[in-house]
Scaffold this motif. Structure first.
Motif, PDB file in Angstrom:
ATOM      1  N   UNK A  89      44.715  42.103  57.665  1.00 31.32           N
ATOM      2  CA  UNK A  89      45.165  40.899  58.369  1.00 31.32           C
ATOM      3  C   UNK A  89      44.139  39.772  58.249  1.00 31.32           C
ATOM      4  N   UNK A  90      42.862  40.110  58.398  1.00 29.41           N
ATOM      5  CA  UNK A  90      41.805  39.099  58.282  1.00 29.41           C
ATOM      6  C   UNK A  90      41.777  38.456  56.895  1.00 29.41           C
ATOM      7  N   UNK A 106      48.808  41.741  46.920  1.00 36.25           N
ATOM      8  CA  UNK A 106      47.453  41.197  46.837  1.00 36.25           C
ATOM      9  C   UNK A 106      46.998  41.176  45.385  1.00 36.25           C
ATOM     10  N   UNK A 107      46.150  40.197  45.087  1.00 33.82           N
ATOM     11  CA  UNK A 107      45.588  40.119  43.741  1.00 33.82           C
ATOM     12  C   UNK A 107      44.240  40.836  43.719  1.00 33.82           C
ATOM     13  N   UNK A 108      43.628  40.913  42.554  1.00 32.10           N
ATOM     14  CA  UNK A 108      42.388  41.683  42.402  1.00 32.10           C
ATOM     15  C   UNK A 108      41.225  41.076  43.180  1.00 32.10           C
ATOM     16  N   UNK A 109      41.170  39.772  43.288  1.00 29.72           N
ATOM     17  CA  UNK A 109      40.082  39.131  44.047  1.00 29.72           C
ATOM     18  C   UNK A 109      40.213  39.462  45.528  1.00 29.72           C
ATOM     19  N   UNK A 110      41.421  39.399  46.060  1.00 28.91           N
ATOM     20  CA  UNK A 110      41.656  39.761  47.457  1.00 28.91           C
ATOM     21  C   UNK A 110      41.323  41.227  47.676  1.00 28.91           C
ATOM     22  N   UNK A 111      41.697  42.078  46.736  1.00 31.99           N
ATOM     23  CA  UNK A 111      41.396  43.503  46.855  1.00 31.99           C
ATOM     24  C   UNK A 111      39.894  43.745  46.967  1.00 31.99           C
ATOM     25  N   UNK A 148      37.613  41.666  47.954  1.00 35.74           N
ATOM     26  CA  UNK A 148      37.191  41.131  49.256  1.00 35.74           C
ATOM     27  C   UNK A 148      37.445  42.141  50.373  1.00 35.74           C
ATOM     28  N   UNK A 149      38.620  42.742  50.343  1.00 32.34           N
ATOM     29  CA  UNK A 149      38.990  43.741  51.347  1.00 32.34           C
ATOM     30  C   UNK A 149      38.088  44.967  51.234  1.00 32.34           C
ATOM     31  N   UNK A 207      33.753  48.282  53.421  1.00 26.66           N
ATOM     32  CA  UNK A 207      32.432  48.886  53.245  1.00 26.66           C
ATOM     33  C   UNK A 207      31.487  48.452  54.370  1.00 26.66           C
ATOM     34  N   UNK A 208      31.504  47.166  54.678  1.00 26.51           N
ATOM     35  CA  UNK A 208      30.615  46.644  55.725  1.00 26.51           C
ATOM     36  C   UNK A 208      30.991  47.181  57.101  1.00 26.51           C
TER      37      UNK A 208
END
Length: 82
Positions: free
Chosen positions: A12-13, A28-33, A35-36, A41-42
């Motif tokens: 959602x974020x 979702x595209x690869x850049x969004x993936x 990022x998620x 991880x964090x």
């Protein structure tokens, strides 16, 4: 916070629509993936192994949950061996 909650909040974020069917393919595209993946991880304080950093492995919410469970299980077992 459990894995499902973490995944849902992180999606959602990052502007991903959360379908009622957790097996529905996410848009979702690869850049969004990536990022998620970094956000997860964090939040979970883990490192997703390179072999899992493929959008094909995380097409649905359930696949996110399943793969993160596998990663966590692998990490727990690796710590026991050390």
């Amino acid at each position: 916070m459990n894995i499902k909650e973490t995944v849902l909040i992180t999606l959602e974020e990052n502007g991903i629509y959360i379908p009622d069917d957790l097996d529905e393919e996410l848009d979702m595209d690869s850049i969004t993936f990536i990022s998620i993946a970094v956000c997860i991880e964090e939040k979970m304080q883990i490192s997703i192994p390179d072999e899992y950093l493929a959008i094909d492995k995380f097409k649905t919410i359930n696949s996110f949950i399943e793969n993160i469970n596998i990663i966590l299980y692998s990490l727990e077992n690796a710590e026991k061996i050390d």
